[in-house]
Design an enzyme around this catalytic site. Sequence first.
Site, PDB file in Angstrom:
ATOM      1  N   LYS A 148      45.899  33.568  30.294  1.00 39.20           N
ATOM      2  CA  LYS A 148      45.038  33.423  31.478  1.00 39.20           C
ATOM      3  C   LYS A 148      43.595  33.781  31.123  1.00 39.20           C
ATOM      4  O   LYS A 148      43.342  34.365  30.057  1.00 39.20           O
ATOM      5  CB  LYS A 148      45.561  34.325  32.597  1.00 39.20           C
TER       6      LYS A 148
ATOM      7  N   TYR B  97      12.456  46.057  29.877  1.00 39.79           N
ATOM      8  CA  TYR B  97      12.279  46.237  31.325  1.00 39.79           C
ATOM      9  C   TYR B  97      12.425  47.704  31.710  1.00 39.79           C
ATOM     10  O   TYR B  97      13.346  48.383  31.261  1.00 39.79           O
ATOM     11  CB  TYR B  97      13.314  45.424  32.092  1.00 39.79           C
TER      12      TYR B  97
HETATM   13  C1  LIG Z   1      48.005  39.707  33.057  1.00 36.70           C
HETATM   14  C2  LIG Z   1      49.455  39.908  33.252  1.00 36.70           C
HETATM   15  C3  LIG Z   1      50.288  40.221  32.162  1.00 36.70           C
HETATM   16  C4  LIG Z   1      49.751  40.557  30.787  1.00 36.70           C
HETATM   17  O1  LIG Z   1      49.287  41.913  30.792  1.00 36.70           O
HETATM   18  P1  LIG Z   1      48.749  42.604  29.455  1.00 36.70           P
HETATM   19  O2  LIG Z   1      48.523  44.016  29.844  1.00 36.70           O
HETATM   20  O3  LIG Z   1      47.482  41.902  29.104  1.00 36.70           O
HETATM   21  O4  LIG Z   1      49.791  42.426  28.432  1.00 36.70           O
HETATM   22  C5  LIG Z   1      51.652  40.234  32.375  1.00 36.70           C
HETATM   23  N1  LIG Z   1      52.171  39.991  33.594  1.00 36.70           N
HETATM   24  C6  LIG Z   1      51.404  39.731  34.673  1.00 36.70           C
HETATM   25  C7  LIG Z   1      52.028  39.482  35.996  1.00 36.70           C
HETATM   26  C8  LIG Z   1      50.019  39.694  34.547  1.00 36.70           C
HETATM   27  O5  LIG Z   1      49.258  39.453  35.611  1.00 36.70           O
END
Ligand SMILES: *Cc1c(COP(=O)(O)O)cnc(C)c1O
Length: 387
Positions: free
Chosen positions: A46, A271
């Site tokens: 993702k 800045y």
């Molecule tokens: C993002 C997510 C993961 C992966 O989590 P990590 O800590 O990056 O391994 C797994 N399950 C769900 C439902 C998630 O939203």
Amino acid sequence: MSTAVSAATAAGARWAWAEVDLDAVADNIRTLRAAAAPSAVWAVVKANGYGHGAVPVARAALAAGAAGLCVALVQEGVELREAGIGGRILVLSEQPPELLAIAVAHDLELTVYTVTQLADLAAGGAHAHPVHLKIDTGMRRVGAPPEEAVPLAAAIARSDAVVLAGVLTHLALADEPDDPYTDDQLARFAAVLADLAAAGHAAPLIHAANSAGLLAHPGARRSFVRAGIAVYGISPGPGVDVLATGLRPAMSLHAKVSFVKRVRTGERLSYGLRHQFAADTSVATLPIGYADGVPRRLHAVGGEVLIGGVRRPMVGAITMDQMMVDCGDDPVGVGDQAVLIGRQGAEHITADEWAHRLDTIAYEIVCGISPRIERRYRPAVAPAGNL
Ligand SMILES: *Cc1c(COP(=O)(O)O)cnc(C)c1O
């Protein structure tokens, strides 16, 4: 993109870029598979593969033996399918009803936890579409309460639109292995699974572990684990650092010095003129800034950059497109290589180091490297996969 812009991009003309080591991704997958066995590993890609590039990471992960992929959005799943990636892809939370037909058309398995989503799927023309029933055992973000698991599974069994492919939960505190909360969550999950089995709704796939669950909680390793951050070679948190030592960070962040000047004692810069020099020194400018994902505050919390294999302090507020580094009296010239995250000589700076300085987590750092930063892959990937 105009031809001129494409040409500039193709030439790698910008003096700021990220490198993504796909061999590291592959090695991390193999390491995680060994740790999770006999559970399989599904790679979570993702948010554009946590900023690393979803398509190249997905390909590398699958080639190294990942059994499936997870995404957060239908759009992310569609991107993978349009790049020609087959195999199983799971969308991790319920999606807007108007996207469900697209999800079905692209063979994206869906997470469900409400009767509304089931009805929307039926209305969207799904037929025997695989769904994973998500139970909230204590994360309190999304998911059905445990007592709704059996009624929802029964609704799934009654529906022609869907089939129960999996049952999952998500852990809130897996990166703090000394806390009993994860065991409580897993016990609640086990009770739900027993209820489902007793009611005749056993699912082919059971999954509970994120990266920290995989590393620290053997009881969370079920049919497969959903590994995200660990795939990218980053520890899920300080509490499980010792379990993550076999992983290798895949992303590094680079720039070339674009300008060098001498400043005098007492001069100030950037800045707000908040940094004042206590001695004459050479200052290098790097053409990378907060619009690229270098947090503006990093200069104020001890942020450093490697130039010539030496740690050098960021000085002055980081601006949108540029930042400055104090190089002392060392020789430094335009075009010199700077490493913001990664190795140079004997030194290295990690995304974790930034996160620690900024009181956040490395997830936010790598996801924050903006699309303006070109990702260069090692080994190189075909441009079509380089999006
Ligand atoms: C993002 C997510 C993961 C992966 O989590 P990590 O800590 O990056 O391994 C797994 N399950 C769900 C439902 C998630 O939203």
